[in-house]
Design an enzyme around this catalytic site. Structure first.
Site, PDB file in Angstrom:
ATOM      1  CG  HIS A   1      82.950 -30.409 -12.848  1.00 19.03           C
ATOM      2  ND1 HIS A   1      81.614 -30.150 -12.658  1.00 19.03           N
ATOM      3  CD2 HIS A   1      83.617 -29.463 -12.134  1.00 19.03           C
ATOM      4  CE1 HIS A   1      81.473 -29.095 -11.876  1.00 19.03           C
ATOM      5  NE2 HIS A   1      82.680 -28.671 -11.539  1.00 19.03           N
ATOM      6  CD  GLU A   2      87.527 -29.164 -11.387  1.00 19.70           C
ATOM      7  OE1 GLU A   2      88.127 -28.077 -11.464  1.00 19.70           O
ATOM      8  OE2 GLU A   2      86.491 -29.313 -10.724  1.00 19.70           O
TER       9      GLU A   2
ATOM     10  CG  HIS B   1      85.101 -25.089 -13.953  1.00 21.12           C
ATOM     11  ND1 HIS B   1      84.020 -24.237 -13.846  1.00 21.12           N
ATOM     12  CD2 HIS B   1      84.914 -26.037 -12.995  1.00 21.12           C
ATOM     13  CE1 HIS B   1      83.228 -24.631 -12.872  1.00 21.12           C
ATOM     14  NE2 HIS B   1      83.741 -25.736 -12.344  1.00 21.12           N
TER      15      HIS B   1
ATOM     16  CD  GLU C   1      81.013 -25.523  -9.611  1.00 15.48           C
ATOM     17  OE1 GLU C   1      80.959 -26.755  -9.786  1.00 15.48           O
ATOM     18  OE2 GLU C   1      82.083 -24.921  -9.550  1.00 15.48           O
TER      19      GLU C   1
END
Length: 272
Positions: free
Chosen positions: A144-145, A148, A202
């Protein structure tokens, strides 16, 4: 100043700021295709360099306090999982193969993790200790990070902030606005641009992170168990690093809907 003028002012600001429409990553199996507006004079390299300096400061402070963990079993886990995920990043963004990736574990009770511009990862031990994370769940967080960073959400936010400031200045100059009208422009900008995009970013990170984990051989279903653990540990609201909004049924449903798209990638990775 009516809403039409606010929108016009914001659009003018973005144009004056020299923004260009780009897509920082390929869509992948999960189909993230949104075009992004980036300030052309704020380059990827410049943002990466700025963040690298901040990252080194954080790592240096952790080291001086004796909380930078390079040797524990958890540090080795985070390093190994990150390496497998990083190896898949070029699927979405080929130039990420040349990034100067770094991974560090910091001993802290904080439920926190990040991957800043240019591939600078920090993971806090509180996540592992408090939530008793499996390797698959750690992969869900780091994926997930990383997403980004691949999507350059930080640079995108900086570009929008610049565009908003330009819009405010342009609106004030063009229409002779007072402080009250500019405050209205601030409000419209915040709720009409920043917050919806935050939710959108997100969602993009959820989906791309899910695919990165699957391609790296980590079970994508762990994203669901992770969210359930997060919600339980924080009374229904996830740690701020994942979202400024509570984990919702719709968000989990979006992940569940995407899992069938990436399961073949997971099965393939397990066999290789």
């Amino acid at each position: 100043m009516n809403k039409t003028l606010v929108v016009c002012a914001l659009s003018a600001g973005l144009l004056l700021a020299g923004c260009q429409s780009v897509n920082t990553t390929s869509g992948g199996a999960v189909g993230v295709e949104r075009k992004q507006y980036m300030f052309s004079m704020l380059s990827t390299a410049e943002v990466n360099q700025m963040y690298a300096q901040s990252y080194q400061k954080t790592v240096g402070e952790a080291s001086s306090k004796g909380v930078l963990d390079k040797t524990s079993n958890d540090a080795k886990r985070v390093q190994a999982i990150s390496s497998r995920l990083i190896a898949q990043a070029p699927v979405f963004r080929p130039d990420s193969a040349q990034w100067q990736w770094e991974v560090n574990l910091i001993k802290s009770d904080d439920l926190n993790a990040s991957c800043g511009p240019g591939g600078k990862i920090i993971f806090y031990s509180g996540l592992i200790d408090t939530l008793q994370l499996t390797d698959d769940e750690i992969a869900a967080i780091i994926g997930h990070e990383i997403a980004h960073a691949l999507r350059e959400h930080g640079r995108e936010a900086m570009s929008k902030a610049y565009g908003i400031e330009m819009a405010k200045q342009g609106a004030g100059a063009l229409f002779g606005l007072g402080e009250g009208s500019l405050a209205l422009a601030d409000t419209v900008a915040q709720y009409g641009m920043t917050l919806p995009n935050s939710r959108g970013n997100e969602n993009e990170a959820d989906l791309i992170g899910l695919e990165l984990a699957a391609r790296a051989g980590y079970n994508p279903n762990a994203a669901i168990t992770l969210w359930n653990k997060m919600s339980k540990a924080s009374n229904g609201a996830p740690p701020e690093f994942l979202s400024t909004h509570p984990a919702s049924a719709s968000r989990i449903a979006a992940l569940q809907a995407a899992i069938p798209k990436v399961m073949p990638l997971y099965e393939k990775a397990r066999k290789s």
